[in-house]
Design a protein around this motif. Sequence first.
Motif, PDB file in Angstrom:
ATOM      1  N   TYR A   4      75.155 -40.996  21.040  1.00 17.51           N
ATOM      2  CA  TYR A   4      75.320 -42.071  22.013  1.00 17.51           C
ATOM      3  C   TYR A   4      73.988 -42.303  22.699  1.00 17.51           C
ATOM      4  O   TYR A   4      73.572 -41.528  23.554  1.00 17.51           O
ATOM      5  CB  TYR A   4      76.404 -41.712  23.037  1.00 17.51           C
ATOM      6  CG  TYR A   4      76.863 -42.904  23.831  1.00 17.51           C
ATOM      7  CD1 TYR A   4      77.980 -43.617  23.431  1.00 17.51           C
ATOM      8  CD2 TYR A   4      76.168 -43.328  24.954  1.00 17.51           C
ATOM      9  CE1 TYR A   4      78.401 -44.718  24.136  1.00 17.51           C
ATOM     10  CE2 TYR A   4      76.586 -44.434  25.664  1.00 17.51           C
ATOM     11  CZ  TYR A   4      77.694 -45.125  25.249  1.00 17.51           C
ATOM     12  OH  TYR A   4      78.108 -46.229  25.947  1.00 17.51           O
ATOM     13  N   GLY A   5      73.308 -43.358  22.289  1.00 22.96           N
ATOM     14  CA  GLY A   5      71.992 -43.692  22.808  1.00 22.96           C
ATOM     15  C   GLY A   5      71.028 -43.840  21.647  1.00 22.96           C
ATOM     16  O   GLY A   5      70.740 -42.866  20.957  1.00 22.96           O
ATOM     17  N   ALA A   6      70.559 -45.066  21.417  1.00 22.50           N
ATOM     18  CA  ALA A   6      69.750 -45.347  20.230  1.00 22.50           C
ATOM     19  C   ALA A   6      68.340 -45.794  20.587  1.00 22.50           C
ATOM     20  O   ALA A   6      67.843 -46.779  20.065  1.00 22.50           O
ATOM     21  CB  ALA A   6      70.451 -46.409  19.386  1.00 22.50           C
ATOM     22  N   SER A   7      67.703 -45.071  21.498  1.00 19.00           N
ATOM     23  CA  SER A   7      66.317 -45.386  21.843  1.00 19.00           C
ATOM     24  C   SER A   7      65.425 -44.215  21.448  1.00 19.00           C
ATOM     25  O   SER A   7      65.786 -43.432  20.575  1.00 19.00           O
ATOM     26  CB  SER A   7      66.207 -45.699  23.339  1.00 19.00           C
ATOM     27  OG  SER A   7      66.872 -46.920  23.620  1.00 19.00           O
ATOM     28  N   GLY A   8      64.305 -44.071  22.118  1.00 19.80           N
ATOM     29  CA  GLY A   8      63.339 -43.037  21.758  1.00 19.80           C
ATOM     30  C   GLY A   8      63.893 -41.633  21.787  1.00 19.80           C
ATOM     31  O   GLY A   8      63.684 -40.850  20.854  1.00 19.80           O
ATOM     32  N   ILE A  28      75.640 -44.909  18.651  1.00 21.92           N
ATOM     33  CA  ILE A  28      76.459 -45.817  19.454  1.00 21.92           C
ATOM     34  C   ILE A  28      75.571 -46.260  20.604  1.00 21.92           C
ATOM     35  O   ILE A  28      74.982 -45.423  21.292  1.00 21.92           O
ATOM     36  CB  ILE A  28      77.722 -45.126  19.984  1.00 21.92           C
ATOM     37  CG1 ILE A  28      78.570 -44.602  18.828  1.00 21.92           C
ATOM     38  CG2 ILE A  28      78.529 -46.082  20.865  1.00 21.92           C
ATOM     39  CD1 ILE A  28      79.698 -43.679  19.247  1.00 21.92           C
ATOM     40  N   ASP A  29      75.451 -47.565  20.793  1.00 22.36           N
ATOM     41  CA  ASP A  29      74.602 -48.097  21.849  1.00 22.36           C
ATOM     42  C   ASP A  29      75.159 -49.453  22.268  1.00 22.36           C
ATOM     43  O   ASP A  29      75.625 -50.224  21.421  1.00 22.36           O
ATOM     44  CB  ASP A  29      73.163 -48.250  21.345  1.00 22.36           C
ATOM     45  CG  ASP A  29      72.164 -48.395  22.462  1.00 22.36           C
ATOM     46  OD1 ASP A  29      71.429 -47.423  22.720  1.00 22.36           O
ATOM     47  OD2 ASP A  29      72.113 -49.473  23.083  1.00 22.36           O
ATOM     48  N   GLU A  30      75.107 -49.745  23.559  1.00 18.88           N
ATOM     49  CA  GLU A  30      75.653 -50.994  24.077  1.00 18.88           C
ATOM     50  C   GLU A  30      74.753 -52.199  23.820  1.00 18.88           C
ATOM     51  O   GLU A  30      75.190 -53.336  23.958  1.00 18.88           O
ATOM     52  CB  GLU A  30      75.924 -50.856  25.569  1.00 18.88           C
ATOM     53  CG  GLU A  30      77.004 -49.849  25.872  1.00 18.88           C
ATOM     54  CD  GLU A  30      77.215 -49.631  27.360  1.00 18.88           C
ATOM     55  OE1 GLU A  30      76.498 -50.237  28.177  1.00 18.88           O
ATOM     56  OE2 GLU A  30      78.111 -48.849  27.698  1.00 18.88           O
ATOM     57  N   ASN A  31      73.498 -51.982  23.444  1.00 23.29           N
ATOM     58  CA  ASN A  31      72.565 -53.076  23.209  1.00 23.29           C
ATOM     59  C   ASN A  31      72.931 -53.789  21.899  1.00 23.29           C
ATOM     60  O   ASN A  31      72.771 -53.227  20.814  1.00 23.29           O
ATOM     61  CB  ASN A  31      71.137 -52.542  23.140  1.00 23.29           C
ATOM     62  CG  ASN A  31      70.106 -53.634  22.988  1.00 23.29           C
ATOM     63  OD1 ASN A  31      70.411 -54.760  22.626  1.00 23.29           O
ATOM     64  ND2 ASN A  31      68.869 -53.286  23.262  1.00 23.29           N
ATOM     65  N   VAL A  42      73.859 -48.747  13.923  1.00 26.54           N
ATOM     66  CA  VAL A  42      74.158 -48.667  15.356  1.00 26.54           C
ATOM     67  C   VAL A  42      75.470 -49.405  15.599  1.00 26.54           C
ATOM     68  O   VAL A  42      75.596 -50.593  15.302  1.00 26.54           O
ATOM     69  CB  VAL A  42      73.036 -49.293  16.213  1.00 26.54           C
ATOM     70  CG1 VAL A  42      73.412 -49.251  17.690  1.00 26.54           C
ATOM     71  CG2 VAL A  42      71.719 -48.569  15.981  1.00 26.54           C
ATOM     72  N   LEU A  43      76.445 -48.677  16.107  1.00 20.75           N
ATOM     73  CA  LEU A  43      77.728 -49.270  16.498  1.00 20.75           C
ATOM     74  C   LEU A  43      77.634 -49.668  17.961  1.00 20.75           C
ATOM     75  O   LEU A  43      76.901 -49.057  18.733  1.00 20.75           O
ATOM     76  CB  LEU A  43      78.859 -48.262  16.310  1.00 20.75           C
ATOM     77  CG  LEU A  43      78.964 -47.583  14.936  1.00 20.75           C
ATOM     78  CD1 LEU A  43      80.101 -46.573  14.947  1.00 20.75           C
ATOM     79  CD2 LEU A  43      79.145 -48.607  13.848  1.00 20.75           C
ATOM     80  N   HIS A  44      78.415 -50.662  18.352  1.00 19.54           N
ATOM     81  CA  HIS A  44      78.360 -51.127  19.735  1.00 19.54           C
ATOM     82  C   HIS A  44      79.615 -50.773  20.518  1.00 19.54           C
ATOM     83  O   HIS A  44      79.730 -51.109  21.692  1.00 19.54           O
ATOM     84  CB  HIS A  44      78.082 -52.621  19.760  1.00 19.54           C
ATOM     85  CG  HIS A  44      76.811 -52.948  19.017  1.00 19.54           C
ATOM     86  ND1 HIS A  44      75.563 -52.594  19.480  1.00 19.54           N
ATOM     87  CD2 HIS A  44      76.602 -53.525  17.818  1.00 19.54           C
ATOM     88  CE1 HIS A  44      74.644 -52.961  18.605  1.00 19.54           C
ATOM     89  NE2 HIS A  44      75.251 -53.511  17.586  1.00 19.54           N
ATOM     90  N   LYS A  45      80.531 -50.101  19.863  1.00 15.72           N
ATOM     91  CA  LYS A  45      81.744 -49.586  20.510  1.00 15.72           C
ATOM     92  C   LYS A  45      82.036 -48.206  19.949  1.00 15.72           C
ATOM     93  O   LYS A  45      81.710 -47.901  18.798  1.00 15.72           O
ATOM     94  CB  LYS A  45      82.941 -50.501  20.236  1.00 15.72           C
ATOM     95  CG  LYS A  45      82.825 -51.867  20.861  1.00 15.72           C
ATOM     96  CD  LYS A  45      84.061 -52.680  20.595  1.00 15.72           C
ATOM     97  CE  LYS A  45      83.903 -54.060  21.219  1.00 15.72           C
ATOM     98  NZ  LYS A  45      85.057 -54.902  20.978  1.00 15.72           N
TER      99      LYS A  45
END
Length: 65
Positions: A4-8, A28-31, A42-45
């Motif tokens: 949960y969290g798709a950044s650095g 999983i990431d809300e962006n 990347v899933l959004h839910k």
Amino acid sequence: MYLYGASGHGKVVAEVAEECGYNIEAYIDENPLKEKVLSYPVLHKIPPHEIEILISIGNNRVRKK
């Protein structure tokens, strides 16, 4: 496992998880602009079925929420 969290920080967590033998299914990431990180989708839910999830958000305040 899902991250949960798709950044650095999520990229670093993925590398460590892979080295420890974990199989990563996706991030999983809300962006909504993020579609793929490294080689993972990347899933959004959050999926409706039971999953293993690891919080990979680097910002302490956001992670605490």
